[in-house]
Design a protein around this motif. Structure first.
Motif, PDB file in Angstrom:
ATOM      1  N   VAL A  14      41.466  -5.908 -12.412  1.00  0.00           N
ATOM      2  CA  VAL A  14      41.320  -7.365 -12.469  1.00  0.00           C
ATOM      3  C   VAL A  14      42.683  -8.042 -12.448  1.00  0.00           C
ATOM      4  CG1 VAL A  14      40.404  -9.314 -13.779  1.00  0.00           C
ATOM      5  CG2 VAL A  14      39.122  -7.168 -13.693  1.00  0.00           C
ATOM      6  N   MET A 155      32.410  -7.282  -9.525  1.00  0.00           N
ATOM      7  CA  MET A 155      33.421  -7.941  -8.699  1.00  0.00           C
ATOM      8  C   MET A 155      33.732  -7.085  -7.477  1.00  0.00           C
ATOM      9  SD  MET A 155      36.013  -9.152 -11.743  1.00  0.00           S
ATOM     10  CE  MET A 155      35.671  -7.648 -12.694  1.00  0.00           C
ATOM     11  N   SER A 164      41.833  -0.649  -7.765  1.00  0.00           N
ATOM     12  CA  SER A 164      40.383  -0.839  -7.751  1.00  0.00           C
ATOM     13  C   SER A 164      39.688   0.400  -8.291  1.00  0.00           C
ATOM     14  CB  SER A 164      39.889  -1.115  -6.324  1.00  0.00           C
ATOM     15  OG  SER A 164      40.445  -2.306  -5.825  1.00  0.00           O
ATOM     16  N   LEU A 189      36.550 -10.264  -6.587  1.00  0.00           N
ATOM     17  CA  LEU A 189      37.728 -10.312  -7.441  1.00  0.00           C
ATOM     18  C   LEU A 189      38.626 -11.470  -7.029  1.00  0.00           C
ATOM     19  CD1 LEU A 189      39.524  -9.187  -9.644  1.00  0.00           C
ATOM     20  CD2 LEU A 189      40.278  -7.395  -8.060  1.00  0.00           C
TER      21      LEU A 189
END
Length: 221
Positions: A14, A155, A164, A189
């Motif tokens: 994130v 996301m 990721s 995201l």
């Protein structure tokens, strides 16, 4: 308005995604990332502080003046953790950073990533949701210019980024279906990062942002 942002968690999925959006956005003039290890990103806008002990921010406090946004993306999974340990690495750590920044930057907008299902009552059966709920509630009491609690669900990762999580990548093929059928649980995201920037620039009508709020704010500030 020019944004000078502090980002935590940029060596996670994130935080890396939010950093990516900030470095591309024309209204973000400067970004400071605080990490335990180097994030590996080089950019003219970017500065980095390596700091191992987030429970004590005093050693780096003099470098945290002059910022008007914090995008707090640092977090851990609760899987396998007992509540006292999870509270320590979630609530205690977050509040140390937040209190330090609130004392230094009175015009700061603080954005905190919790998650869909967070329990604002702090009384539910889910341990992680209670701890996140308490963290949200106490962050909203801090003397920031504004504070917003982000509760993303699934996301879609941003292409080309290194952090990721694998299970997100394996589910990207189903993203169009989930977006259409379960819009209240699904975003990209990139939308999370765009929403943080937009809420700093324009504000929002409520302090707790569910997935639909995040998507709306990302596209319609």
């Amino acid at each position: 308005m020019e944004i000078r942002a502090i980002i935590t968690g940029s060596t996670g999925m994130v935080g890396e995604g939010v950093l990516h959006e900030c470095l591309q956005h024309p209204d973000v003039k400067e970004v400071l990332v605080i990490n335990r290890r180097p994030c590996g990103v080089k950019h003219p806008k970017l500065k980095e502080i390596i700091h191992e002990n987030f429970y004590d921010m005093l050693p780096v406090a003099t470098k945290l003046h002059g910022y008007n946004a914090c995008y707090f993306c640092l977090g851990v999974s609760s899987v396998g953790m007992k509540e006292d340990r999870y509270k320590r690495v979630t609530y205690d750590l977050t509040m140390e950073v937040a209190k330090t920044l609130a004392a230094l930057n009175s015009d700061m907008t603080f954005c905190y990533v919790s998650g869909a299902g967070t329990d604002s009552s702090e009384k539910g059966r889910s341990m992680w949701a209670r701890v996140k709920g308490k963290t949200e509630n106490d962050l909203l009491k801090q003397p920031f210019k504004a504070a917003y609690m982000f509760r993303p669900g699934f996301m879609l990762p941003t292409d080309g980024l290194r952090y990721s999580q694998k299970y997100y990548k394996y589910m990207t093929w189903a993203y169009p279906f989930f977006r259409r059928v379960f819009p209240q649980w699904v975003s990209t995201l990139a939308e999370v990062g765009q929403a943080m920037i937009n809420v700093t620039l324009y504000g929002y009508s409520k302090p707790v942002l569910e997935v639909k709020d995040i998507v709306t704010l990302a596209h319609h500030p």
